[in-house]
Design a protein around this motif. Structure first.
Motif: not given
Length: 251
Positions: A187-192, A223-224
């Motif tokens: 994920c670009l936003h939360c790294n998951q 984050c989905g």
């Protein structure tokens, strides 16, 4: 005081004043000064050093300098395997994980785009970065050389380039990241990590013009958020493909 002769090689010279670059120079050292202390006193973070030779012998950062010592300081070797000589760190990192400081948000996003586990929060202070890096065995990425001189930082990279795309290219060259690139896996936003999601489930959450234009979707485990291979994805893929194509010695 003791007097030692130093010579820094390749990009390590960027940390030195002009009159000391690419040449031998003498330096007065305090008695019981270690190689680490003097290298950093001269302006070079210890995380940038891969090999230290004192009088031709590979040594660690704890080597105490003696009068007349000749010290050669090298960065990472790109084309030679010198693993048998290395003594400056206890062990290499088995898994590449990064933590970027507050000034490298763009680079952090690009590293995640390439599939690399990269922590970033512009609220992290230096102490938090150092502690997280030590605890989770992460490589510290920064343009602050003083941060890399912290005792607890065992692995780090001073980022020379100023623009995110150039910074990513620099790291790919220095750390040979190209073979490990895994686009659309984080994920670009939360790294998951991302995972596949049922097409119909994804379409129920997206506008029809998007949901029915694509047949594969990924969802962030944390984050989905949903991802698909749209225009943004194609632009990212072009950048990553160019990086992989420019890998040194790639066949």
């Amino acid at each position: 005081m003791v007097r030692a002769t130093f010579r820094f090689y390749e990009e390590l010279n960027d940390f030195l004043p002009a009159e000391r670059r690419r040449r031998e120079f003498d330096c007065l050292c305090a008695r019981a000064a270690t190689t680490k202390h003097m290298v950093e006193a001269l302006g070079v973070p210890h995380t940038e050093v891969e090999l230290l030779l004192v009088n031709g012998e590979s040594v660690g950062f704890d080597r105490i300098l003696a009068d007349g010592d000749r010290v050669a300081v090298y960065p990472k070797f790109e084309r030679l395997d010198i693993s048998a000589l290395l003594k400056v760190r206890e062990q290499p990192l088995r898994v590449l994980r990064f933590i970027a400081d507050a000034h490298l948000g763009g680079l952090a996003r690009l590293l995640r785009m390439a599939g690399f586990d990269t922590l970033y929060d512009n609220h992290f202070d230096d102490l938090q970065i150092v502690e997280i890096a030590a605890r989770e065995q992460r490589i510290v990425l920064t343009r602050d050389r003083e941060l890399l001189k912290r005792r607890l930082v065992s692995h780090g990279c001073y980022v020379h380039a100023r623009k995110p795309a150039e910074q990513l290219y620099e790291l790919c060259q220095r750390l040979d990241l190209a073979p490990s690139i895994k686009p659309l896996s984080r994920c670009l936003h939360c790294n998951q990590p991302l995972q596949s999601i049922d097409v119909q489930e994804a379409r129920e959450r997206l506008p029809s013009r998007i949901g029915y234009s694509y047949s594969q979707f990924m969802q962030c485990h944390g984050c989905g958020r949903l991802y698909w291979q749209g225009t943004h994805w194609r632009s990212m893929s072009a950048l990553l493909s160019a990086l992989q194509a420019q890998r040194p010695n790639a066949d």
